[in-house]
Structures are given as structure tokens and as C-alpha cells.
Scaffold this motif. Structure first.
Motif, short mmCIF file in Angstrom:
data_model
loop_
_atom_site.label_atom_id
_atom_site.label_comp_id
_atom_site.label_asym_id
_atom_site.label_seq_id
_atom_site.Cartn_x
_atom_site.Cartn_y
_atom_site.Cartn_z
N LEU A 75 0.87 -1.18 0.00
CA LEU A 75 0.00 0.00 0.00
C LEU A 75 0.90 1.23 0.00
CD1 LEU A 75 -3.20 0.63 2.05
CD2 LEU A 75 -1.33 2.29 2.15
N VAL A 76 0.64 2.13 -0.95
CA VAL A 76 1.44 3.35 -1.11
C VAL A 76 0.49 4.53 -1.23
CG1 VAL A 76 2.99 4.58 -2.68
CG2 VAL A 76 3.38 2.16 -2.21
N VAL A 77 0.83 5.64 -0.55
CA VAL A 77 0.05 6.87 -0.66
C VAL A 77 0.85 7.87 -1.48
CG1 VAL A 77 -1.03 8.79 0.58
CG2 VAL A 77 -1.10 6.48 1.55
N GLN A 78 0.20 8.42 -2.51
CA GLN A 78 0.84 9.40 -3.39
C GLN A 78 0.16 10.76 -3.26
OE1 GLN A 78 0.31 7.40 -7.17
NE2 GLN A 78 2.24 6.28 -6.97
N ASP A 79 0.96 11.81 -3.25
CA ASP A 79 0.44 13.17 -3.14
C ASP A 79 1.52 14.11 -3.67
OD1 ASP A 79 -0.17 15.86 -1.93
OD2 ASP A 79 -1.82 14.74 -1.02
N PHE A 82 4.08 15.60 -1.33
CA PHE A 82 5.14 14.78 -0.72
C PHE A 82 6.39 14.83 -1.59
CE2 PHE A 82 1.78 11.60 1.07
CZ PHE A 82 1.41 12.54 2.02
N GLN A 83 7.56 14.76 -0.93
CA GLN A 83 8.80 14.64 -1.69
C GLN A 83 8.91 13.28 -2.35
OE1 GLN A 83 12.37 15.75 0.36
NE2 GLN A 83 11.59 17.73 1.02
N HIS A 84 8.32 12.27 -1.76
CA HIS A 84 8.25 10.94 -2.36
C HIS A 84 7.04 10.22 -1.78
CE1 HIS A 84 9.86 9.26 1.40
NE2 HIS A 84 10.81 10.20 1.34
N ASP A 85 6.69 9.07 -2.32
CA ASP A 85 5.51 8.36 -1.88
C ASP A 85 5.61 7.97 -0.41
OD1 ASP A 85 4.66 8.55 -4.46
OD2 ASP A 85 5.06 6.46 -4.98
#
Length: 288
Positions: A75-79, A82-85
Motif C-alpha cells: 500500500l502506497v500513498v501518493q500526493d 510529498f517529496q516521495h511516496d
């Protein structure tokens, strides 16, 4: 020329349809590398609890509204803020039974600045369905809208750090205790440190509410300013220290380029330990 019969025309239409079908690209099955079908009745949202703040984490709440368990492998959150996931805090698979909500902890990455960057949060999960690995993406609601102010505070803190290094330098126990604030200008920017707010555990001795500071940081200045802040506990119940999560995270009021705002200024782990050891000692000494 004898016109073709109706049967011959129907046969011709059928043949053309078969040819066109053979030449057309295959229909999308919905199982591409990042476009697999989102699992039926699986809903998600991101939350940050008080206990998450000090560890810089959040919880992705995953609700399985289906009749079968589902196993989420990654599970990864992307935005874009963010500097990274954001990755899972603990690398493991999560099996979520039918009708159950599970919180998956994620470690929040450093924020990308400036603070006005747009935000569109989404979650990417890898899961298994009918023995087939899938990967799917869905929007990730933030019902308490904690990410927006967090991003703004951290970008404000980065901007303040360009002008000065502001830290708690030391702590001396006593009645009151003395917490020393250090403001070390870098010489590269301007800012104003206006006030320090008390916490849920600590108040300022002889001061009701915030402590005015009014320290001006000018470009080119490098002289260090130290301020001894007398403090007292606001609570002496047995749970004051045992359940503390934010008692040593102060709010610093600042003014940057004419814009007032605040940042979070935590005591270091070493100072936090000393303060939390001092609180019950102060309470015993001042009982009655």
C-alpha cells in the motif's frame, strides 16, 4: 444483373462484421499494470491520530464491505505535496476480513514546498484476486483535512529555517523548571518570532496563555538569542505523563514576509525525557 437475395446480403453483412472484429484492437479487460479494477466494496480514507503526530505517521483506514476477505500486499500513498511516496510503516501484508475496517500505518515523507502546491491524494494497492496479482489506484479522502495544514506548517518551518535555526537548547528542572529557547540567525533571511504557545501538559510560570517573544531576525545577522522560559506542569494526575503524546511539542508563532502563521517546535528526545521525568517530581514537591 440479378439483385442479390436477402439471404446473400445477410451473409455479406455477417462476414464484414467478422472481419472488422478481427481487425479492431482488443477491448481493455480492466487489468492493466496500474489500471486493475478497484476491489468491489473496498473503501479507503486517510487519518492522523494524536499518537501519530510524534512519529510522523498516519493511518489509511481500509474498509472491506464485501462478503470475502481480501489480502493487501503493498500500500502506497501518493500526493504531489510529498517529496516521495508514503510507504507502509511496517512492511507486511494485511488480510482484511469481510465487514472489517483495518488501519494501515504509513510513514509520512518530507513535504515538497512551496506551501501552495496543489494536492490530490491517492492510494495504490497491490492485492490478489482469484490467485491473480492486481494493482489498483483510487482517490484517498482526507476527511479531517490534516494534510493541508501539515504541508503549510512544514513549508513555513522550512522557510523559517532559511532565516534561523530555532531549537530548545537545554532544560533545568526546578520550581519552576527552565526551558531555554535558542534562536540562531543564518544571515540569509528575515523573520519574526512572535510568541510561544503552551502545550496540553506545560504552561509558562507567571504567564497566562502564550509567552510573547518578539524577536526580530534580520538579513545578515548571526548573533544568537537565548530565552530562558520558566515552565510548570498543567496536570498532576497519574496519566499526565503515562499517556502523553504532545506535551513537549510547542507551537511557535512566527511572521514571515508579513504573513503570520505557526510551526510545531518539539523538544528533542533527550529533553523530552528530562521534562517528563521532572513533571511528577514537581507535582510531589508542590502537592497541597
Amino acid at each position: 444483373m440479378t439483385p442479390p437475395s436477402r439471404a446473400a446480403l445477410l451473409a455479406l453483412v455477417a462476414a464484414l462484421a467478422t472481419m472488422l472484429s478481427a481487425c479492431a484492437p482488443a477491448a481493455d479487460s480492466g487489468h492493466g499494470a496500474t489500471g486493475d479494477t478497484w476491489p468491489d466494496q473496498l473503501t479507503v480514507e486517510i487519518m492522523q491520530y494524536r499518537s501519530d503526530v510524534a512519529t510522523r505517521e498516519a493511518h489509511v483506514l481500509v474498509t472491506n464491505g464485501s462478503d470475502e476477505a481480501i489480502t493487501i500486499d503493498t500500500l502506497v500513498v501518493q500526493d504531489p505535496r510529498f517529496q516521495h511516496d508514503a510507504q507502509r510503516a511496517v512492511e507486511r501484508a494485511s488480510t482484511i476480513p469481510a465487514g472489517v475496517t483495518t488501519g494501515v500505518r504509513v510513514a509520512l515523507p518530507p513535504m515538497a514546498c512551496p506551501a501552495d502546491a496543489p494536492g490530490a491524494t491517492q492510494v495504490v494497492i497491490s492485492y490478489t484476486e482469484n490467485d491473480t496479482p492486481r494493482e489498483a489506484t483510487a482517490p484517498l479522502p482526507d476527511p479531517l483535512d490534516f494534510l493541508t495544514p501539515l504541508h503549510e506548517r512544514e513549508c513555513r518551518a522550512a522557510e523559517l529555517a532559511h532565516a534561523a535555526d530555532v531549537t530548545f537548547e537545554r532544560f533545568e528542572p526546578g520550581s519552576p523548571g527552565v526551558l531555554t529557547l535558542s534562536i540562531h540567525p543564518t544571515g540569509d533571511g528575515e523573520a519574526e518570532v512572535t510568541a510561544l504557545q503552551p502545550t496540553n501538559l506545560i504552561r509558562f510560570a507567571g504567564q497566562s496563555g502564550p509567552l510573547p517573544l518578539d524577536v526580530q531576525i534580520t538579513e545578515g545577522a548571526t548573533d544568537i538569542t537565548t530565552i530562558d522560559v520558566p515552565i510548570e506542569p498543567t496536570r498532576c494526575d497519574p496519566h499526565a505523563v503515562q499517556e502523553d503524546k504532545r506535551g513537549t511539542i510547542f507551537t511557535l508563532e512566527v511572521n514571515l514576509h508579513g504573513q503570520p502563521g505557526s510551526i510545531e517546535l518539539p523538544a528533542s528526545d533527550e529533553l523530552k525525557g528530562r521534562i517528563l521525568t521532572w513533571v511528577p517530581e514537581w507535582c510531589v514537591a508542590n502537592a497541597g
